[in-house]
Design an enzyme around this catalytic site. Structure first.
Site, PDB file in Angstrom:
ATOM      1  N   TYR A   1     -13.113   4.209  13.267  1.00 40.34           N
ATOM      2  CA  TYR A   1     -12.010   4.678  12.398  1.00 40.34           C
ATOM      3  C   TYR A   1     -11.904   6.203  12.481  1.00 40.34           C
ATOM      4  O   TYR A   1     -10.807   6.755  12.610  1.00 40.34           O
ATOM      5  CB  TYR A   1     -12.264   4.209  10.961  1.00 40.34           C
ATOM      6  CG  TYR A   1     -11.123   4.473  10.000  1.00 40.34           C
ATOM      7  CD1 TYR A   1      -9.956   3.720  10.043  1.00 40.34           C
ATOM      8  CD2 TYR A   1     -11.223   5.467   9.025  1.00 40.34           C
ATOM      9  CE1 TYR A   1      -8.908   3.956   9.149  1.00 40.34           C
ATOM     10  CE2 TYR A   1     -10.188   5.708   8.128  1.00 40.34           C
ATOM     11  CZ  TYR A   1      -9.032   4.947   8.197  1.00 40.34           C
ATOM     12  OH  TYR A   1      -7.998   5.188   7.309  1.00 40.34           O
TER      13      TYR A   1
ATOM     14  N   ASN B   1       2.514   5.101   9.564  1.00 39.67           N
ATOM     15  CA  ASN B   1       1.585   4.817   8.468  1.00 39.67           C
ATOM     16  C   ASN B   1       0.730   3.581   8.720  1.00 39.67           C
ATOM     17  O   ASN B   1      -0.357   3.457   8.146  1.00 39.67           O
ATOM     18  CB  ASN B   1       2.432   4.644   7.189  1.00 39.67           C
ATOM     19  CG  ASN B   1       1.685   3.960   6.074  1.00 39.67           C
ATOM     20  OD1 ASN B   1       0.940   4.610   5.337  1.00 39.67           O
ATOM     21  ND2 ASN B   1       1.852   2.653   5.926  1.00 39.67           N
TER      22      ASN B   1
ATOM     23  N   LYS C   1      -8.775   8.330  13.806  1.00 38.49           N
ATOM     24  CA  LYS C   1      -8.057   9.247  12.904  1.00 38.49           C
ATOM     25  C   LYS C   1      -8.180  10.703  13.364  1.00 38.49           C
ATOM     26  O   LYS C   1      -7.269  11.497  13.103  1.00 38.49           O
ATOM     27  CB  LYS C   1      -8.533   9.054  11.465  1.00 38.49           C
ATOM     28  CG  LYS C   1      -8.088   7.715  10.849  1.00 38.49           C
ATOM     29  CD  LYS C   1      -6.567   7.677  10.625  1.00 38.49           C
ATOM     30  CE  LYS C   1      -6.087   6.414   9.934  1.00 38.49           C
ATOM     31  NZ  LYS C   1      -4.633   6.399   9.739  1.00 38.49           N
TER      32      LYS C   1
ATOM     33  N   GLY D   1       0.810  -1.212   0.000  1.00 41.44           N
ATOM     34  CA  GLY D   1       0.000   0.000   0.000  1.00 41.44           C
ATOM     35  C   GLY D   1       0.845   1.264   0.000  1.00 41.44           C
ATOM     36  O   GLY D   1       1.927   1.322  -0.595  1.00 41.44           O
TER      37      GLY D   1
ATOM     38  N   ASP E   1       6.965  -3.770   9.617  1.00 42.40           N
ATOM     39  CA  ASP E   1       5.626  -4.316   9.355  1.00 42.40           C
ATOM     40  C   ASP E   1       5.464  -5.631  10.115  1.00 42.40           C
ATOM     41  O   ASP E   1       6.448  -6.319  10.400  1.00 42.40           O
ATOM     42  CB  ASP E   1       5.417  -4.564   7.852  1.00 42.40           C
ATOM     43  CG  ASP E   1       3.953  -4.484   7.435  1.00 42.40           C
ATOM     44  OD1 ASP E   1       3.569  -3.486   6.806  1.00 42.40           O
ATOM     45  OD2 ASP E   1       3.188  -5.420   7.773  1.00 42.40           O
TER      46      ASP E   1
ATOM     47  N   VAL F   1       3.211  -2.629  15.642  1.00 41.39           N
ATOM     48  CA  VAL F   1       3.256  -1.230  16.089  1.00 41.39           C
ATOM     49  C   VAL F   1       2.544  -0.997  17.422  1.00 41.39           C
ATOM     50  O   VAL F   1       2.772   0.014  18.069  1.00 41.39           O
ATOM     51  CB  VAL F   1       2.679  -0.262  15.021  1.00 41.39           C
ATOM     52  CG1 VAL F   1       3.589  -0.175  13.806  1.00 41.39           C
ATOM     53  CG2 VAL F   1       1.251  -0.628  14.629  1.00 41.39           C
TER      54      VAL F   1
HETATM   55  N1  LIG Z   1      -6.358   3.393   1.541  1.00 40.29           N
HETATM   56  C1  LIG Z   1      -7.050   4.489   1.827  1.00 40.29           C
HETATM   57  O1  LIG Z   1      -8.002   4.860   1.126  1.00 40.29           O
HETATM   58  C2  LIG Z   1      -6.688   5.322   3.007  1.00 40.29           C
HETATM   59  C3  LIG Z   1      -7.315   6.573   3.140  1.00 40.29           C
HETATM   60  C4  LIG Z   1      -6.973   7.385   4.219  1.00 40.29           C
HETATM   61  C5  LIG Z   1      -6.020   6.970   5.113  1.00 40.29           C
HETATM   62  N2  LIG Z   1      -5.431   5.762   4.982  1.00 40.29           N
HETATM   63  C6  LIG Z   1      -4.416   5.374   5.961  1.00 40.29           C
HETATM   64  O2  LIG Z   1      -3.176   5.199   5.304  1.00 40.29           O
HETATM   65  C7  LIG Z   1      -2.374   4.247   6.020  1.00 40.29           C
HETATM   66  C8  LIG Z   1      -1.901   3.168   5.058  1.00 40.29           C
HETATM   67  O3  LIG Z   1      -3.046   2.535   4.507  1.00 40.29           O
HETATM   68  P1  LIG Z   1      -3.017   1.566   3.241  1.00 40.29           P
HETATM   69  O4  LIG Z   1      -4.301   1.790   2.546  1.00 40.29           O
HETATM   70  O5  LIG Z   1      -1.737   1.672   2.513  1.00 40.29           O
HETATM   71  O6  LIG Z   1      -3.136   0.159   4.011  1.00 40.29           O
HETATM   72  P2  LIG Z   1      -2.637  -1.330   3.669  1.00 40.29           P
HETATM   73  O7  LIG Z   1      -3.587  -2.233   4.345  1.00 40.29           O
HETATM   74  O8  LIG Z   1      -2.413  -1.478   2.221  1.00 40.29           O
HETATM   75  O9  LIG Z   1      -1.216  -1.368   4.412  1.00 40.29           O
HETATM   76  C9  LIG Z   1      -1.144  -1.272   5.792  1.00 40.29           C
HETATM   77  C10 LIG Z   1       0.095  -1.984   6.283  1.00 40.29           C
HETATM   78  O10 LIG Z   1       0.118  -1.858   7.726  1.00 40.29           O
HETATM   79  C11 LIG Z   1       0.520  -3.101   8.266  1.00 40.29           C
HETATM   80  N3  LIG Z   1       0.040  -3.247   9.637  1.00 40.29           N
HETATM   81  C12 LIG Z   1      -1.241  -3.357  10.066  1.00 40.29           C
HETATM   82  N4  LIG Z   1      -1.274  -3.542  11.397  1.00 40.29           N
HETATM   83  C13 LIG Z   1       0.011  -3.529  11.819  1.00 40.29           C
HETATM   84  C14 LIG Z   1       0.624  -3.683  13.083  1.00 40.29           C
HETATM   85  N5  LIG Z   1      -0.092  -3.901  14.202  1.00 40.29           N
HETATM   86  N6  LIG Z   1       1.969  -3.606  13.158  1.00 40.29           N
HETATM   87  C15 LIG Z   1       2.714  -3.407  12.041  1.00 40.29           C
HETATM   88  N7  LIG Z   1       2.186  -3.273  10.807  1.00 40.29           N
HETATM   89  C16 LIG Z   1       0.851  -3.350  10.706  1.00 40.29           C
HETATM   90  C17 LIG Z   1      -0.088  -4.146   7.336  1.00 40.29           C
HETATM   91  O11 LIG Z   1       0.579  -5.403   7.456  1.00 40.29           O
HETATM   92  C18 LIG Z   1       0.107  -3.492   5.977  1.00 40.29           C
HETATM   93  O12 LIG Z   1       1.333  -3.837   5.369  1.00 40.29           O
HETATM   94  C19 LIG Z   1      -3.274   3.744   7.155  1.00 40.29           C
HETATM   95  O13 LIG Z   1      -2.976   4.458   8.321  1.00 40.29           O
HETATM   96  C20 LIG Z   1      -4.678   4.079   6.680  1.00 40.29           C
HETATM   97  O14 LIG Z   1      -5.586   4.232   7.745  1.00 40.29           O
HETATM   98  C21 LIG Z   1      -5.745   4.916   3.959  1.00 40.29           C
END
Ligand SMILES: NC(=O)c1ccc[n+]([C@@H]2O[C@H](COP(=O)([O-])OP(=O)(O)OC[C@H]3O[C@@H](n4cnc5c(N)ncnc54)[C@H](O)[C@@H]3O)[C@@H](O)[C@H]2O)c1
Length: 268
Positions: free
Chosen positions: A162, A93, A166, A19, A39, A67
């Site tokens: 959520y 992140n 946030k 991501g 991760d 985390v």
């Molecule tokens: N995708 C969206 O539309 C979106 C929109 C707004 C905000 N966000 C935020 O952006 C950030 C990244 O999101 P993304 O969409 O790339 O998500 P994703 O699910 O693609 O990636 C998230 C990563 O975090 C890791 N992770 C989860 N829990 C964990 C833990 N306890 N310890 C270590 N690693 C952990 C997962 O293994 C994964 O690799 C997040 O904070 C999400 O809330 C995402």
């Protein structure tokens, strides 16, 4: 991209196996930064690190971390310092989502989301700042970057927890900026809207499962039609420029800000 914009920056990124975290790791390294990818999924994070190391410019390592555990945050910071000599930037992140209507929220849903998205951000910021403080203010400005969301700025009916988590990221950004300024540490963040990643693909399915949407893909279509000013969803590559700016010295005179990168959703 500016090839040397992040030269000399050593950056810890949590949730970097896929991501936006992975995309930012690759973008930072392409601009000369050394990156530590933390991760739960160390094997996937290692694949991203291998890709980065094959390209050249900045170097990468991958570490396993949960985390939500203080000791894992401390050891990820230590691994960054051991590999690269110091830490200049922390990008918090890692995050997740699991939608529920208000009356269906239970303790498990609350604790899971709040722990990963908010409590862990605080732990990561604190353990990273601890090392930055030890390095001394002359090494700064150091940068903590928090990943928020449109859900940091607008209430959304299907994802109360959520949003709560946030909005907490926004508070950690603003309060952290006040609390860490004396150590030459800035705290900023960015707030995406809809980014096509594994998180959103799962959310799209979950929204059908709880009955908020009728079919796969409907959430994307409805948000584009009703919420976005720029009429398309985004991809990790739409976010890396803002993350890079916040990691770079171009943002030295900013603190306590969370920049919206959401196709204009926040204005509607
Ligand atoms: N995708 C969206 O539309 C979106 C929109 C707004 C905000 N966000 C935020 O952006 C950030 C990244 O999101 P993304 O969409 O790339 O998500 P994703 O699910 O693609 O990636 C998230 C990563 O975090 C890791 N992770 C989860 N829990 C964990 C833990 N306890 N310890 C270590 N690693 C952990 C997962 O293994 C994964 O690799 C997040 O904070 C999400 O809330 C995402």
């Amino acid at each position: 991209m500016y090839p040397n914009r992040l030269k000399g920056k050593n950056i810890l990124i949590t949730g970097a196996a896929r991501g936006m975290g992975a995309a930012n790791a690759e973008a930072f390294a392409a601009q000369g930064a050394n990156v530590c990818l933390g991760d739960l999924d160390q094997a996937e994070a290692q694949k991203v690190a291998d890709r980065i190391n094959a390209v050249g410019n900045g170097k990468a390592i991958a570490v396993k971390m949960d985390v939500t555990k203080r000791e894992d945050n401390a050891s990820a910071v230590a691994a960054t310092v051991e590999a690269f000599g110091s830490i200049n930037v922390g990008l918090f992140n890692a995050g997740l989502n699991k939608p529920r209507f208000f009356m269906d929220i239970d303790e498990d849903n609350w604790d899971m989301i709040m722990n990963v998205n908010t409590k862990a951000m605080w732990l990561g910021m604190q353990e990273t700042a601890r090392q930055m403080i030890a390095q001394g203010p002359e090494g700064g400005p150091y940068k903590l970057i928090n990943v928020g969301s449109i859900a940091s700025k607008k209430p959304l009916v299907d994802v109360t927890v959520y949003c709560t988590s946030k909005y907490g990221c926004l508070a950690l950004t603003e309060c952290g900026a006040l609390g860490l300024a004396e150590h030459n540490i800035t705290v900023n963040g960015y707030a995406p809207g809809v980014v096509v990643t594994p998180l959103w693909e799962q959310l799209d399915k979950d929204l059908v499962e709880i009955g908020f949407k009728e079919r796969a893909g409907q959430a994307y279509d409805d948000i584009v039609a009703n919420n976005l000013v720029i009429k398309r969803v985004s991809y990790p590559e739409d976010i890396t420029g803002t993350a890079s700016f916040l990691a770079s010295s171009d943002s030295d005179y900013m603190t306590g800000q969370m920049i919206s990168v959401d196709g204009g959703w926040v204005t509607k």
